[in-house]
Design an enzyme around this catalytic site. Structure first.
Site, PDB file in Angstrom:
ATOM      1  N   SER A 115      10.316 -14.756  27.431  1.00 42.44           N
ATOM      2  CA  SER A 115       9.491 -14.450  26.263  1.00 42.44           C
ATOM      3  C   SER A 115       9.098 -12.996  26.058  1.00 42.44           C
ATOM      4  O   SER A 115       8.552 -12.670  25.003  1.00 42.44           O
ATOM      5  CB  SER A 115       8.223 -15.298  26.278  1.00 42.44           C
ATOM      6  OG  SER A 115       8.543 -16.595  25.871  1.00 42.44           O
TER       7      SER A 115
ATOM      8  N   LYS B 187      -0.907 -10.122  23.276  1.00 42.15           N
ATOM      9  CA  LYS B 187      -0.463 -11.488  22.962  1.00 42.15           C
ATOM     10  C   LYS B 187      -1.645 -12.447  23.074  1.00 42.15           C
ATOM     11  O   LYS B 187      -2.460 -12.326  23.996  1.00 42.15           O
ATOM     12  CB  LYS B 187       0.660 -11.896  23.926  1.00 42.15           C
ATOM     13  CG  LYS B 187       1.283 -13.247  23.618  1.00 42.15           C
ATOM     14  CD  LYS B 187       2.444 -13.534  24.563  1.00 42.15           C
ATOM     15  CE  LYS B 187       3.100 -14.876  24.283  1.00 42.15           C
ATOM     16  NZ  LYS B 187       4.226 -15.159  25.202  1.00 42.15           N
TER      17      LYS B 187
ATOM     18  N   SER C  75       8.601 -16.285  23.192  1.00 41.45           N
ATOM     19  CA  SER C  75       7.388 -16.614  22.477  1.00 41.45           C
ATOM     20  C   SER C  75       6.545 -15.400  22.114  1.00 41.45           C
ATOM     21  O   SER C  75       5.667 -15.500  21.262  1.00 41.45           O
ATOM     22  CB  SER C  75       6.541 -17.568  23.320  1.00 41.45           C
ATOM     23  OG  SER C  75       6.167 -16.951  24.541  1.00 41.45           O
TER      24      SER C  75
HETATM   25  N1  GLN Z   1      11.856 -19.835  25.376  1.00 44.94           N
HETATM   26  C1  GLN Z   1      11.383 -20.287  26.630  1.00 44.94           C
HETATM   27  C2  GLN Z   1      10.560 -21.538  26.440  1.00 44.94           C
HETATM   28  O1  GLN Z   1      10.449 -21.953  25.350  1.00 44.94           O
HETATM   29  C3  GLN Z   1      10.604 -19.222  27.312  1.00 44.94           C
HETATM   30  C4  GLN Z   1       9.188 -19.145  26.909  1.00 44.94           C
HETATM   31  C5  GLN Z   1       8.428 -18.127  27.662  1.00 44.94           C
HETATM   32  O2  GLN Z   1       9.002 -17.286  28.365  1.00 44.94           O
HETATM   33  N2  GLN Z   1       7.105 -18.178  27.553  1.00 44.94           N
HETATM   34  O3  GLN Z   1      10.015 -22.069  27.356  1.00 44.94           O
END
Ligand code: GLN
Length: 489
Positions: A181, A82, A157
């Site tokens: 994410s 990532k 994400s």
């Molecule tokens: N969807 C969540 C957010 O937008 C989690 C994001 C994440 O785990 N990096 O913060």
């Protein structure tokens, strides 16, 4: 070996084939690059390829194999990373314009360890800007498509990390999970995703979003591959003071031993699982509910005993998370000021104008929304009402988890309320997007480990079963995951 067979090999099979001289690491890496060239343009999981470093590493492993030297545990395993994780000499955009041309000057601890374990880094994977999002549509470089249905999002994400595994353009990947994410995109793309306990894996070299929540973990096609990667990246790191010095089990070896010893029909006998009764709430898609209940029934057939448990404050989790995560983000993102990293507005007349223009052009709308929200909840006058209150509520939620886990070994709940949604479906409504995190955010706030396992389909789309364990009990989650996986085969 035919290319299609090459792309099917597991981590253990690759190592065995290299050691036996049936495969060359360079050949395998080239097969993956050919697949990326063929399949990735329609998916857009990759932002940058790191071919030079990958082939150097592959050649090194081929030399080891030719010399008959012992091969490291992940020898030749082609991984994708990532883009919020630093790989020395390779661009690390974090999905943001502000870091579009930023080259990481060092390896994250996880990368250093994977490198020493013989893994090959194919390239960097697309993600929501600074890991903020649930659909990958917040990437400044365009969205990722879900390989199971290209009209749908892969989740976020770590959307690129899940999509690459599902599309077979990486054997396994690293993602990061702050509020879901890793688990949510794993569920949307039908792959395995592991969020380790907070402190199990070093965050050194991970671009910070919400430092009290951020974790790095693997996504893979199988539980065994995820276990092999986790074993390598976990453990104490002097460069991250929040890492634990608890010994790291050899997760993959444990799984192999369990597989060998659990020939009976009830391999999970004696394990108590808690079904969270608040999971069956309005907004849960009926197809997802059916698939999750069927997976629970399968675990029961394998010997697990189920009890009903309660997380009475589950509904508060989204509010707590979006206060604390944005507060931490507003502080962490202060460093992108045009002076230290990445883009700098060239046309400003004063220092403060330079800051303003840099950040205005460099950050996308979701990142700006979160900086504003986070700055607001931390400001004098609002701090007590929002930030402090959310911290208190976080403690209460963690206590709910502790109470629920006192009576059982792990919890079972859906990973997501719906299967993958359509591209563009939620982009106009941030709150609807945030609600997609309802099942993943709670374990994040409690620092507990969680795994998402493919468990059937709803409307032809993958569904994820989420298991949440006690702190540092990743072994049990992996064991349950392996049992579920083999019962499906
Ligand atoms: N969807 C969540 C957010 O937008 C989690 C994001 C994440 O785990 N990096 O913060």
């Amino acid at each position: 070996m035919p290319v299609n067979d090459l792309l099917q090999l597991s981590i253990a099979e690759i190592r065995a084939a290299l050691a036996a001289g049936r495969l060359r690491a360079v050949e395998l890496a080239e097969a993956y690059y050919a697949e990326i060239e063929r399949g990735d343009p329609g998916i857009h999981a990759y932002l940058t390829l790191s071919r030079e470093r990958a082939l150097q590493q592959a050649e090194r492993l081929d030399r080891l194999a030719t010399a008959g030297s012992p091969l490291p545990p992940l020898a030749g395993a082609p991984l994708g990373i990532k883009d919020v994780i630093s790989v020395r000499g390779v661009r690390a955009t974090c999905g943001s314009r502000i870091l579009e041309n930023y080259i990481a000057p060092y390896d994250a601890t996880v990368i250093e360890r994977l490198d020493a374990a013989g893994a090959i880094f194919l390239g960097k994977l697309n993600c929501d800007e600074f890991a903020m999002g649930s659909s990958n549509e917040n990437s400044a470089f365009g969205p990722v498509r879900n390989p199971r249905d290209p009209e749908r999002v892969p989740g976020g994400s770590s959307g690129g990390s899940a999509a690459a595994v599902a599309a077979r353009t990486a054997l396994a990947t690293l993602g990061s999970d702050t509020g879901g994410s890793i688990r949510q995109p794993a569920a949307f793309c039908g792959v395995v995703g592991v969020m380790p306990t907070y402190g199990r894996v070093s965050r050194f070299g991970l671009t910070a979003f919400g430092s009290s929540l951020d974790r790095i973990g693997p996504l893979a096609r199988s539980v065994a591959d995820a276990a092999a990667v986790l074993h390598v990246i976990a453990g104490r790191d002097l460069r991250d003071a929040t890492t634990s010095s608890l010994p790291v089990p050899d997760y993959a070896a444990e799984l192999a031993a369990w597989r060998a010893s659990s020939a009976g029909s009830k391999p999970l006998a004696g394990i108590r699982l808690g079904v969270v009764k608040e999971s069956w709430r309005a907004g849960l898609d009926s197809g997802v509910e059916t698939a999750v209940r069927q997976a629970i029934a399968r675990l029961e057939t394998l010997g697990c005993r189920f009890i009903e448990v309660s997380l009475p404050r589950l509904d508060a989790a989204i509010a707590i998370y979006y206060i604390l995560a944005t507060a931490e983000a507003s502080s962490n993102l202060a460093r992108y000021d045009g002076v230290r990293y990445g883009y700098r507005a060239p046309d400003a007349g004063s220092l403060s104008e330079m800051y303003r223009r840099t950040r205005d052009r460099g950050f996308g709308p979701e990142v700006k929304r979160r900086i504003l929200l986070g700055t607001y909840v931390l400001s004098a006058g609002y701090y007590d009402a929002y930030y402090r209150k959310a911290q208190q509520a976080r403690t209460l939620l963690a206590q709910d988890f502790a109470a629920a886990l006192a009576g059982c070994d792990a919890l079972a709940l859906p990973t997501t309320p719906t299967p993958a949604f359509r591209l563009g479906e939620k982009t106009g409504d941030p709150l609807a997007m945030y609600l997609a995190d309802i099942y993943t955010v709670p374990a994040s706030l409690a620092g507990l480990p969680g795994i998402s396992l493919p468990c059937g389909q709803a409307g032809g789309l993958p569904v994820g079963l989420q298991l949440v364990g006690r702190h540092f009990q990743e072994s049990l989650l992996l064991r349950l995951g392996q049992a579920l996986e083999s019962s499906a085969a």
